[in-house]
Structures are given as structure tokens and as C-alpha cells.
Design a protein around this motif. Structure first.
Motif, mmCIF file in Angstrom:
data_model
loop_
_atom_site.group_PDB
_atom_site.id
_atom_site.type_symbol
_atom_site.label_atom_id
_atom_site.label_comp_id
_atom_site.label_asym_id
_atom_site.label_seq_id
_atom_site.Cartn_x
_atom_site.Cartn_y
_atom_site.Cartn_z
ATOM 1 N N ASP A 105 -46.408 18.515 -62.383
ATOM 2 C CA ASP A 105 -45.239 17.986 -63.073
ATOM 3 C C ASP A 105 -45.473 17.891 -64.584
ATOM 4 O OD1 ASP A 105 -43.742 17.605 -60.697
ATOM 5 O OD2 ASP A 105 -44.933 15.824 -60.279
ATOM 6 N N THR A 106 -46.665 17.384 -64.949
ATOM 7 C CA THR A 106 -46.989 17.283 -66.364
ATOM 8 C C THR A 106 -47.118 18.658 -66.994
ATOM 9 O OG1 THR A 106 -48.165 15.210 -65.967
ATOM 10 C CG2 THR A 106 -48.603 16.327 -68.037
ATOM 11 N N LEU A 107 -47.691 19.600 -66.265
ATOM 12 C CA LEU A 107 -47.828 20.954 -66.789
ATOM 13 C C LEU A 107 -46.463 21.562 -67.080
ATOM 14 C CD1 LEU A 107 -49.500 23.368 -67.564
ATOM 15 C CD2 LEU A 107 -49.680 23.994 -65.153
ATOM 16 N N MET A 108 -45.492 21.300 -66.227
ATOM 17 C CA MET A 108 -44.136 21.790 -66.481
ATOM 18 C C MET A 108 -43.575 21.186 -67.764
ATOM 19 S SD MET A 108 -42.398 21.963 -62.690
ATOM 20 C CE MET A 108 -42.857 23.258 -61.522
ATOM 21 N N LEU A 109 -43.874 19.912 -67.990
ATOM 22 C CA LEU A 109 -43.442 19.257 -69.217
ATOM 23 C C LEU A 109 -44.128 19.881 -70.433
ATOM 24 C CD1 LEU A 109 -41.892 16.952 -70.627
ATOM 25 C CD2 LEU A 109 -43.870 15.476 -70.173
ATOM 26 N N LEU A 110 -45.416 20.172 -70.299
ATOM 27 C CA LEU A 110 -46.169 20.768 -71.402
ATOM 28 C C LEU A 110 -45.685 22.181 -71.725
ATOM 29 C CD1 LEU A 110 -49.826 19.579 -70.641
ATOM 30 C CD2 LEU A 110 -48.189 18.629 -72.282
ATOM 31 N N LEU A 111 -45.178 22.889 -70.731
ATOM 32 C CA LEU A 111 -44.616 24.209 -70.996
ATOM 33 C C LEU A 111 -43.456 24.110 -71.974
ATOM 34 C CD1 LEU A 111 -44.626 25.846 -67.450
ATOM 35 C CD2 LEU A 111 -45.850 26.682 -69.464
ATOM 36 N N VAL A 112 -42.676 23.058 -71.854
ATOM 37 C CA VAL A 112 -41.543 22.853 -72.751
ATOM 38 C C VAL A 112 -42.016 22.414 -74.129
ATOM 39 C CG1 VAL A 112 -39.428 21.536 -73.142
ATOM 40 C CG2 VAL A 112 -40.005 22.312 -70.833
ATOM 41 N N THR A 113 -42.923 21.423 -74.179
ATOM 42 C CA THR A 113 -43.361 20.908 -75.476
ATOM 43 C C THR A 113 -44.181 21.928 -76.259
ATOM 44 O OG1 THR A 113 -45.348 19.898 -74.509
ATOM 45 C CG2 THR A 113 -43.373 18.534 -74.639
ATOM 46 N N SER A 114 -44.952 22.760 -75.560
ATOM 47 C CA SER A 114 -45.716 23.780 -76.280
ATOM 48 C C SER A 114 -44.792 24.827 -76.884
ATOM 49 C CB SER A 114 -46.736 24.452 -75.346
ATOM 50 O OG SER A 114 -46.084 25.189 -74.324
ATOM 51 N N GLY A 115 -43.716 25.135 -76.165
ATOM 52 C CA GLY A 115 -42.744 26.087 -76.702
ATOM 53 C C GLY A 115 -41.970 25.522 -77.874
ATOM 54 N N LEU A 116 -41.680 24.222 -77.825
ATOM 55 C CA LEU A 116 -40.917 23.583 -78.903
ATOM 56 C C LEU A 116 -41.760 23.301 -80.139
ATOM 57 C CD1 LEU A 116 -38.791 20.977 -76.906
ATOM 58 C CD2 LEU A 116 -37.904 22.938 -78.185
ATOM 59 N N VAL A 134 -48.010 27.879 -61.401
ATOM 60 C CA VAL A 134 -46.711 27.243 -61.610
ATOM 61 C C VAL A 134 -45.615 28.249 -61.267
ATOM 62 C CG1 VAL A 134 -45.154 26.388 -63.423
ATOM 63 C CG2 VAL A 134 -47.520 25.631 -63.350
ATOM 64 N N SER A 135 -44.493 27.780 -60.786
ATOM 65 C CA SER A 135 -43.374 28.661 -60.455
ATOM 66 C C SER A 135 -43.103 29.637 -61.600
ATOM 67 C CB SER A 135 -42.119 27.830 -60.189
ATOM 68 O OG SER A 135 -40.961 28.643 -60.197
ATOM 69 N N PHE A 136 -43.165 30.924 -61.295
ATOM 70 C CA PHE A 136 -42.971 31.936 -62.335
ATOM 71 C C PHE A 136 -41.565 31.860 -62.905
ATOM 72 C CE2 PHE A 136 -41.915 36.327 -63.673
ATOM 73 C CZ PHE A 136 -42.876 36.462 -64.672
ATOM 74 N N LEU A 137 -40.577 31.595 -62.054
ATOM 75 C CA LEU A 137 -39.202 31.487 -62.526
ATOM 76 C C LEU A 137 -39.065 30.328 -63.505
ATOM 77 C CD1 LEU A 137 -36.243 32.338 -62.460
ATOM 78 C CD2 LEU A 137 -35.937 30.855 -60.452
ATOM 79 N N PHE A 138 -39.639 29.172 -63.158
ATOM 80 C CA PHE A 138 -39.585 28.032 -64.063
ATOM 81 C C PHE A 138 -40.289 28.362 -65.368
ATOM 82 C CE2 PHE A 138 -41.395 24.287 -66.029
ATOM 83 C CZ PHE A 138 -40.288 23.448 -66.112
ATOM 84 N N PHE A 139 -41.426 29.035 -65.276
ATOM 85 C CA PHE A 139 -42.179 29.405 -66.476
ATOM 86 C C PHE A 139 -41.323 30.243 -67.419
ATOM 87 C CE2 PHE A 139 -44.746 32.489 -68.783
ATOM 88 C CZ PHE A 139 -45.623 31.656 -69.459
ATOM 89 N N VAL A 184 -43.579 13.029 -76.153
ATOM 90 C CA VAL A 184 -44.247 13.547 -74.960
ATOM 91 C C VAL A 184 -45.011 12.441 -74.242
ATOM 92 C CG1 VAL A 184 -46.039 15.104 -74.122
ATOM 93 C CG2 VAL A 184 -44.426 15.893 -75.840
ATOM 94 N N ILE A 185 -45.733 11.634 -75.032
ATOM 95 C CA ILE A 185 -46.495 10.533 -74.435
ATOM 96 C C ILE A 185 -45.568 9.553 -73.740
ATOM 97 C CG2 ILE A 185 -47.934 8.526 -74.981
ATOM 98 C CD1 ILE A 185 -49.167 10.220 -77.241
ATOM 99 N N LEU A 186 -44.439 9.254 -74.373
ATOM 100 C CA LEU A 186 -43.470 8.349 -73.771
ATOM 101 C C LEU A 186 -42.935 8.906 -72.458
ATOM 102 C CD1 LEU A 186 -41.768 5.786 -73.945
ATOM 103 C CD2 LEU A 186 -40.094 7.072 -75.292
ATOM 104 N N LEU A 187 -42.603 10.198 -72.463
ATOM 105 C CA LEU A 187 -42.132 10.833 -71.237
ATOM 106 C C LEU A 187 -43.199 10.810 -70.151
ATOM 107 C CD1 LEU A 187 -40.253 13.950 -72.676
ATOM 108 C CD2 LEU A 187 -39.218 11.970 -71.542
ATOM 109 N N TYR A 188 -44.430 11.026 -70.571
ATOM 110 C CA TYR A 188 -45.558 10.999 -69.633
ATOM 111 C C TYR A 188 -45.658 9.639 -68.945
ATOM 112 C CZ TYR A 188 -50.405 10.774 -68.060
ATOM 113 O OH TYR A 188 -51.541 10.601 -67.317
#
Length: 203
Positions: A105-116, A134-139, A184-188
Motif C-alpha cells: 500500500d505504501t509503495l503504491m503511494l510512493l509511486l505517486v509521490t515519486s512521480g510528482l 506491484v500491479s502493472f496496470l496501477f504502475f 506524504v508522512i501525514l498520509l502514511y
């Protein structure tokens, strides 16, 4: 070496082939290159604001494709290729920490924050996503949304405010990154303690 690499990347903006170089840098930054494509994108969009959105599209498409390569390297060739690349850039310890302590779950969140906001660096998260399967479609979808949002937001800001906003971005990038990190920390914390996700971290 980092300063020379930064200056070389910045100098590419003045070339006639700058758009091709933008695609190349955006592609390789997702898996093997240290300097973010923003370094090249900013002066290009500022010099030719009428093409800012076109440059954003090029950078987004190339970055997503590069991310897919990083994902595949993590999934199929971690020991042979991805691990030596991370070691070369001094990112292997950070990668191993994320690998040991990050749940899906956290890795999915990090995929978004790293892109942003490159938090953590894109190459670490894309490779880790492949290793963690991780789900390739989600990635792919998260990469398009997050990286597209970054480049198109920069294009809009540069078209609207020009030079002053570039100076602000360059001078305050650390502050902006710190703000994103705080979010990110708050979301975590919310995810971890609210029961929204069953497995946020394994550490």
C-alpha cells in the motif's frame, strides 16, 4: 561529477535537438540517470512557451516508458542490471531499506509521490515496484497521472508567469519537496493507524 552532469544536461536546452534530448533524459531518469528531466524541461519551456505543453507531453510519455523499463528491470533483471545501477549511484542502501520496510500500500503511494516530486527518487521506486510485483496496470496509470501532473503543471506555470516562476522553482525546490514530504508522512500516518490498509510496512 554531479555538477558536470547537471551543467551538461542544462546545456542541452540550447541545442536544435533539445526536444529529442528531453525525451531521452526523461526516459533514462526513470531507471538509470541521476539528473531529473525538469532541469532540461524548464529552460526549454521558458524559451518557447508556445510549445510548453508539447514539451510536457513528450517528457511525460518518455518518462512513463522509461518507468516501464525500470519496472521490467526490477522484475526480470534485478541482480544482473538494476542492482549494479543502484549501487553505482549510491542508492542501493536506500533501495534495500524501502524493500525491507515498505508494504504494498505504501509503495503504491510512493509511486505517486515519486512521480510528482521525486520523493523518493523515481528510479528507486520504479525498480522496487518491479521487484515487489506491484500491479502493472496501477504502475502505468499512476505514472501517467503523477508524472503528467508534474510536467503539465510546470508548463502551465511557466506559460503564465515565465522567468519569475522558474527562479522560484529553482530556489525553492527544496522547500516544495519538504512540503510534499510532510504531506506524504501525514498520509502514511493516516493509512497506518486508521485501518484503511492492512499492510503498510513490514518494519
Amino acid at each position: 561529477m554531479l555538477k558536470r552532469l547537471y551543467d551538461w544536461t542544462l546545456a542541452l536546452a540550447a541545442r536544435e535537438t533539445a526536444e529529442i534530448w528531453l525525451a531521452v533524459i526523461a526516459f533514462v531518469e526513470s531507471s538509470v540517470f541521476l539528473i531529473p528531466a525538469d532541469v532540461l524541461f524548464l529552460p526549454m519551456a521558458l524559451a518557447r512557451p508556445g510549445r510548453a505543453y508539447r514539451f510536457a507531453l513528450v517528457a511525460t510519455a518518455a518518462s512513463v516508458l522509461g518507468g516501464i523499463v525500470g519496472y521490467m528491470l526490477g522484475h526480470y533483471a534485478f541482480e544482473a542490471f538494476a542492482k549494479p545501477v543502484l549501487s553505482f549511484y549510491g542508492k542501493l542502501d536506500a533501495f534495500n531499506h524501502l524493500r525491507q520496510c515498505t508494504g504494498e500500500d505504501t509503495l503504491m503511494l510512493l509511486l505517486v509521490t515519486s512521480g510528482l516530486a521525486h520523493l523518493p527518487p523515481i528510479k528507486i521506486v520504479t525498480i522496487l515496484a518491479g521487484v515487489a510485483e506491484v500491479s502493472f496496470l496501477f504502475f502505468v496509470v499512476s505514472s501517467i497521472v503523477a508524472r503528467g501532473a508534474r510536467f503539465f503543471a510546470l508548463a502551465w506555470a511557466l506559460r503564465r508567469w515565465g522567468g519569475p516562476i522558474r527562479d522560484f522553482i529553482e530556489r525553492r525546490l527544496g522547500l516544495l519537496a519538504a512540503i510534499v514530504a510532510g504531506i506524504v508522512i501525514l498520509l502514511y500516518i493516516v493509512i497506518k493507524y486508521s485501518g484503511i490498509a492492512g499492510s503498510v510496512t513490514t518494519c
